[in-house]
Design a protein around this motif. Structure first.
Motif, PDB file in Angstrom:
ATOM      1  N   MET A 222       4.719  22.761  20.346  1.00 15.62           N
ATOM      2  CA  MET A 222       4.879  23.675  21.497  1.00 15.62           C
ATOM      3  C   MET A 222       6.348  24.036  21.681  1.00 15.62           C
ATOM      4  O   MET A 222       7.124  23.251  22.165  1.00 15.62           O
ATOM      5  CB  MET A 222       4.347  22.978  22.752  1.00 15.62           C
ATOM      6  CG  MET A 222       4.096  23.856  23.954  1.00 15.62           C
ATOM      7  SD  MET A 222       5.514  24.708  24.675  1.00 15.62           S
ATOM      8  CE  MET A 222       6.561  23.310  25.150  1.00 15.62           C
ATOM      9  N   LEU A 223       6.730  25.232  21.249  1.00 15.76           N
ATOM     10  CA  LEU A 223       8.118  25.644  21.470  1.00 15.76           C
ATOM     11  C   LEU A 223       8.216  26.502  22.725  1.00 15.76           C
ATOM     12  O   LEU A 223       9.123  26.372  23.517  1.00 15.76           O
ATOM     13  CB  LEU A 223       8.636  26.442  20.272  1.00 15.76           C
ATOM     14  CG  LEU A 223       8.927  25.649  18.999  1.00 15.76           C
ATOM     15  CD1 LEU A 223       9.606  26.522  17.985  1.00 15.76           C
ATOM     16  CD2 LEU A 223       9.786  24.441  19.307  1.00 15.76           C
ATOM     17  N   PHE A 224       7.230  27.389  22.915  1.00 11.13           N
ATOM     18  CA  PHE A 224       7.279  28.311  24.053  1.00 11.13           C
ATOM     19  C   PHE A 224       5.938  28.310  24.791  1.00 11.13           C
ATOM     20  O   PHE A 224       4.890  28.161  24.160  1.00 11.13           O
ATOM     21  CB  PHE A 224       7.556  29.731  23.568  1.00 11.13           C
ATOM     22  CG  PHE A 224       8.825  29.866  22.797  1.00 11.13           C
ATOM     23  CD1 PHE A 224      10.050  29.734  23.423  1.00 11.13           C
ATOM     24  CD2 PHE A 224       8.801  30.119  21.436  1.00 11.13           C
ATOM     25  CE1 PHE A 224      11.224  29.856  22.706  1.00 11.13           C
ATOM     26  CE2 PHE A 224       9.975  30.232  20.714  1.00 11.13           C
ATOM     27  CZ  PHE A 224      11.192  30.102  21.353  1.00 11.13           C
ATOM     28  N   ALA A 225       5.980  28.505  26.096  1.00 12.62           N
ATOM     29  CA  ALA A 225       4.743  28.704  26.853  1.00 12.62           C
ATOM     30  C   ALA A 225       4.056  29.951  26.296  1.00 12.62           C
ATOM     31  O   ALA A 225       4.716  30.876  25.836  1.00 12.62           O
ATOM     32  CB  ALA A 225       5.064  28.883  28.333  1.00 12.62           C
ATOM     33  N   ARG A 226       2.724  29.984  26.323  1.00  7.97           N
ATOM     34  CA  ARG A 226       1.973  31.028  25.638  1.00  7.97           C
ATOM     35  C   ARG A 226       2.380  32.464  26.031  1.00  7.97           C
ATOM     36  O   ARG A 226       2.645  33.284  25.152  1.00  7.97           O
ATOM     37  CB  ARG A 226       0.468  30.812  25.821  1.00  7.97           C
ATOM     38  CG  ARG A 226      -0.394  31.522  24.766  1.00  7.97           C
ATOM     39  CD  ARG A 226      -1.834  31.068  24.879  1.00  7.97           C
ATOM     40  NE  ARG A 226      -2.269  30.957  26.266  1.00  7.97           N
ATOM     41  CZ  ARG A 226      -2.606  32.000  27.011  1.00  7.97           C
ATOM     42  NH1 ARG A 226      -2.592  33.213  26.522  1.00  7.97           N
ATOM     43  NH2 ARG A 226      -2.970  31.820  28.271  1.00  7.97           N
ATOM     44  N   PRO A 227       2.447  32.790  27.335  1.00  8.12           N
ATOM     45  CA  PRO A 227       2.832  34.177  27.687  1.00  8.12           C
ATOM     46  C   PRO A 227       4.230  34.530  27.173  1.00  8.12           C
ATOM     47  O   PRO A 227       4.497  35.684  26.837  1.00  8.12           O
ATOM     48  CB  PRO A 227       2.797  34.176  29.219  1.00  8.12           C
ATOM     49  CG  PRO A 227       1.908  33.036  29.580  1.00  8.12           C
ATOM     50  CD  PRO A 227       2.140  31.994  28.534  1.00  8.12           C
ATOM     51  N   LEU A 228       5.102  33.542  27.096  1.00  8.08           N
ATOM     52  CA  LEU A 228       6.454  33.776  26.586  1.00  8.08           C
ATOM     53  C   LEU A 228       6.402  34.026  25.080  1.00  8.08           C
ATOM     54  O   LEU A 228       7.029  34.957  24.564  1.00  8.08           O
ATOM     55  CB  LEU A 228       7.339  32.564  26.902  1.00  8.08           C
ATOM     56  CG  LEU A 228       8.770  32.587  26.349  1.00  8.08           C
ATOM     57  CD1 LEU A 228       9.522  33.820  26.838  1.00  8.08           C
ATOM     58  CD2 LEU A 228       9.528  31.328  26.757  1.00  8.08           C
TER      59      LEU A 228
ATOM     60  N   GLU B  98       3.918  35.195  23.437  1.00  5.21           N
ATOM     61  CA  GLU B  98       3.305  36.512  23.222  1.00  5.21           C
ATOM     62  C   GLU B  98       4.318  37.632  23.434  1.00  5.21           C
ATOM     63  O   GLU B  98       4.364  38.601  22.672  1.00  5.21           O
ATOM     64  CB  GLU B  98       2.122  36.701  24.172  1.00  5.21           C
ATOM     65  CG  GLU B  98       0.861  35.969  23.712  1.00  5.21           C
ATOM     66  CD  GLU B  98      -0.186  35.859  24.809  1.00  5.21           C
ATOM     67  OE1 GLU B  98      -1.179  35.157  24.582  1.00  5.21           O
ATOM     68  OE2 GLU B  98       0.002  36.472  25.890  1.00  5.21           O
ATOM     69  N   LEU B  99       5.124  37.491  24.486  1.00  6.91           N
ATOM     70  CA  LEU B  99       6.145  38.509  24.765  1.00  6.91           C
ATOM     71  C   LEU B  99       7.143  38.583  23.617  1.00  6.91           C
ATOM     72  O   LEU B  99       7.497  39.672  23.143  1.00  6.91           O
ATOM     73  CB  LEU B  99       6.864  38.182  26.084  1.00  6.91           C
ATOM     74  CG  LEU B  99       8.031  39.099  26.459  1.00  6.91           C
ATOM     75  CD1 LEU B  99       7.597  40.557  26.517  1.00  6.91           C
ATOM     76  CD2 LEU B  99       8.630  38.678  27.804  1.00  6.91           C
TER      77      LEU B  99
ATOM     78  N   GLN C 236      13.835  36.705  21.221  1.00 11.71           N
ATOM     79  CA  GLN C 236      13.970  35.602  22.179  1.00 11.71           C
ATOM     80  C   GLN C 236      14.936  35.973  23.300  1.00 11.71           C
ATOM     81  O   GLN C 236      14.660  35.764  24.473  1.00 11.71           O
ATOM     82  CB  GLN C 236      14.541  34.377  21.469  1.00 11.71           C
ATOM     83  CG  GLN C 236      13.517  33.368  21.018  1.00 11.71           C
ATOM     84  CD  GLN C 236      14.211  32.114  20.514  1.00 11.71           C
ATOM     85  OE1 GLN C 236      15.017  31.500  21.198  1.00 11.71           O
ATOM     86  NE2 GLN C 236      13.907  31.749  19.288  1.00 11.71           N
ATOM     87  N   ARG C 237      16.092  36.536  22.895  1.00 13.70           N
ATOM     88  CA  ARG C 237      17.112  36.865  23.899  1.00 13.70           C
ATOM     89  C   ARG C 237      16.580  37.900  24.881  1.00 13.70           C
ATOM     90  O   ARG C 237      16.770  37.790  26.093  1.00 13.70           O
ATOM     91  CB  ARG C 237      18.373  37.387  23.204  1.00 13.70           C
ATOM     92  CG  ARG C 237      19.604  37.294  24.074  1.00 13.70           C
ATOM     93  CD  ARG C 237      20.823  37.816  23.359  1.00 13.70           C
ATOM     94  NE  ARG C 237      20.697  39.232  23.085  1.00 13.70           N
ATOM     95  CZ  ARG C 237      21.022  39.809  21.929  1.00 13.70           C
ATOM     96  NH1 ARG C 237      21.498  39.085  20.955  1.00 13.70           N
ATOM     97  NH2 ARG C 237      20.876  41.109  21.755  1.00 13.70           N
TER      98      ARG C 237
ATOM     99  N   TYR D 104      13.963  36.217  27.274  1.00 13.58           N
ATOM    100  CA  TYR D 104      14.590  35.415  28.321  1.00 13.58           C
ATOM    101  C   TYR D 104      15.285  36.317  29.346  1.00 13.58           C
ATOM    102  O   TYR D 104      15.286  36.033  30.537  1.00 13.58           O
ATOM    103  CB  TYR D 104      15.584  34.408  27.731  1.00 13.58           C
ATOM    104  CG  TYR D 104      14.900  33.208  27.125  1.00 13.58           C
ATOM    105  CD1 TYR D 104      14.109  32.367  27.908  1.00 13.58           C
ATOM    106  CD2 TYR D 104      15.022  32.913  25.781  1.00 13.58           C
ATOM    107  CE1 TYR D 104      13.474  31.268  27.362  1.00 13.58           C
ATOM    108  CE2 TYR D 104      14.386  31.807  25.218  1.00 13.58           C
ATOM    109  CZ  TYR D 104      13.613  30.992  26.016  1.00 13.58           C
ATOM    110  OH  TYR D 104      12.979  29.914  25.471  1.00 13.58           O
TER     111      TYR D 104
ATOM    112  N   LEU E 299      12.666  37.606  31.657  1.00  8.66           N
ATOM    113  CA  LEU E 299      12.196  36.581  32.587  1.00  8.66           C
ATOM    114  C   LEU E 299      13.219  36.358  33.702  1.00  8.66           C
ATOM    115  O   LEU E 299      12.865  35.971  34.806  1.00  8.66           O
ATOM    116  CB  LEU E 299      11.941  35.268  31.855  1.00  8.66           C
ATOM    117  CG  LEU E 299      10.736  35.282  30.916  1.00  8.66           C
ATOM    118  CD1 LEU E 299      10.574  33.933  30.246  1.00  8.66           C
ATOM    119  CD2 LEU E 299       9.469  35.654  31.672  1.00  8.66           C
TER     120      LEU E 299
ATOM    121  N   SER F 221       2.481  42.515  27.958  1.00  7.19           N
ATOM    122  CA  SER F 221       3.039  41.183  27.741  1.00  7.19           C
ATOM    123  C   SER F 221       4.257  40.956  28.635  1.00  7.19           C
ATOM    124  O   SER F 221       4.525  39.831  29.047  1.00  7.19           O
ATOM    125  CB  SER F 221       3.371  40.950  26.269  1.00  7.19           C
ATOM    126  OG  SER F 221       4.441  41.782  25.865  1.00  7.19           O
TER     127      SER F 221
ATOM    128  N   LYS G 156       5.884  37.903  33.277  1.00  8.04           N
ATOM    129  CA  LYS G 156       6.500  37.819  34.607  1.00  8.04           C
ATOM    130  C   LYS G 156       5.552  37.205  35.621  1.00  8.04           C
ATOM    131  O   LYS G 156       5.972  36.491  36.528  1.00  8.04           O
ATOM    132  CB  LYS G 156       6.930  39.212  35.089  1.00  8.04           C
ATOM    133  CG  LYS G 156       8.062  39.829  34.316  1.00  8.04           C
ATOM    134  CD  LYS G 156       9.349  39.024  34.427  1.00  8.04           C
ATOM    135  CE  LYS G 156      10.088  39.260  35.735  1.00  8.04           C
ATOM    136  NZ  LYS G 156      11.425  38.624  35.705  1.00  8.04           N
TER     137      LYS G 156
END
Lengths: 198, 198
Positions: A1-7, A9-10, A26-27, A30, A33, B46, B51
């Protein structure tokens, strides 16, 4: 698990954008968010809005909010001049010089047999249909000075000249402010060929 | 008139993204207009989805889909170890080495008096609250080896040592001035092994 799922996907969706690698995705994710909700919503909405509202101008094939684009509806435009470009962004480049007052036609691509792009894949038929009942006297071909741009320009010249319309092409030469010493030979050769009496 | 309004709006929104200039924004916008509707919709959705669904883990402050994130819910994690990082992306970097088995705490920034970031702007209070009733024996400070990262590490060491917890920091095996997020796993792994008490 590196990232929460919605993250995750984004990030995956952002990575599909041209020029956006895993790190940039990634940048960007974030960043989105971090910004206020309404700011991220504005980006999401503007994507949806652009996809829903924009279409191709029925006359020039440029991206337009209306059936006929602003340039084509502008009555101050010189109807005798038509500039043929490869992409909608090329219209923006031409408009920025504030000098050209004719109209445009967007091909949406350039001839490229290697990539399977022939005249049928371009908006050439639409161009011919337009000319059939227009006052156009000169067609300025403004395709890029590349192999594909040259091939497309030659193809169009052969196709359009028999109609009895004047066909010209943007000059190839030294970029203004450039140095002879740094110009590549192909550019210099073009500059020599396109030379004009002073 | 360079661009149809919805296109101009999309370009303006894309330009707000970090590292995206006017030219890139144009390229991204034209790309989005070119792709199928459902693909552009997936990106827009996404963004909205991320968000709406993502929040901060109530324990470690990492970005999470749930009240408590996956790492904090993982019962196989070593509760005696806590790794303090500046940003959520630093957790991803630590997880990639597949060696660290403790939990995390995200500060969401680093001390930077020049930018008006003091301890109150970081999740330091949340860290202290956590420690009050935890089994944590060692806190590994994994802030970047930069001025701000060093200052934050020193501040935390002074704050945490009186509590009676062991405070260590990732070894300076990492290139000074670099960023945790960009370090390769081997470098990060040795930095973990060579950690030293402060």
């Amino acid at each position: 698990m590196l990232f929460a799922r919605p993250l995750a996907e984004l990030i995956a969706e952002l990575e599909k954008l041209p020029g956006v690698g895993p790190k940039s995705a990634q940048r960007l994710a974030y960043h989105l968010l971090r910004v206020p909700d309404h700011e991220a919503a504005r980006l999401a909405d503007s994507i949806q809005h652009a996809k829903q509202k924009l279409r191709f101008c029925s006359a020039c094939q440029n991206i337009s909010e209306h059936e006929v684009c602003e340039v084509c509806r502008d009555t101050r435009r010189d109807l005798a001049l038509l500039c043929v470009v490869a992409e909608p962004k090329d219209i923006a480049a031409m408009e920025r010089i504030h000098e050209y007052r004719g109209r445009y036609h967007v091909l949406h691509g350039l001839l490229s047999p290697m990539d399977g792009v022939g005249p049928e894949q371009l908006r050439v038929k639409e161009l011919l249909n337009r000319l059939a009942e227009s006052e156009v006297q000169e067609i300025i071909i403004a395709t890029n000075p590349t192999i594909e741009g040259d091939a497309t320009a030659l193809y169009l010249a052969k196709l359009l000249k028999p109609i009895g319309v004047k066909v010209t092409r943007l000059a190839h030469g030294m970029p203004v402010g450039g140095e002879l010493d740094y110009a590549d030979s192909a550019t210099l050769l073009s500059a020599l060929e396109y030379r004009r009496e002073m």
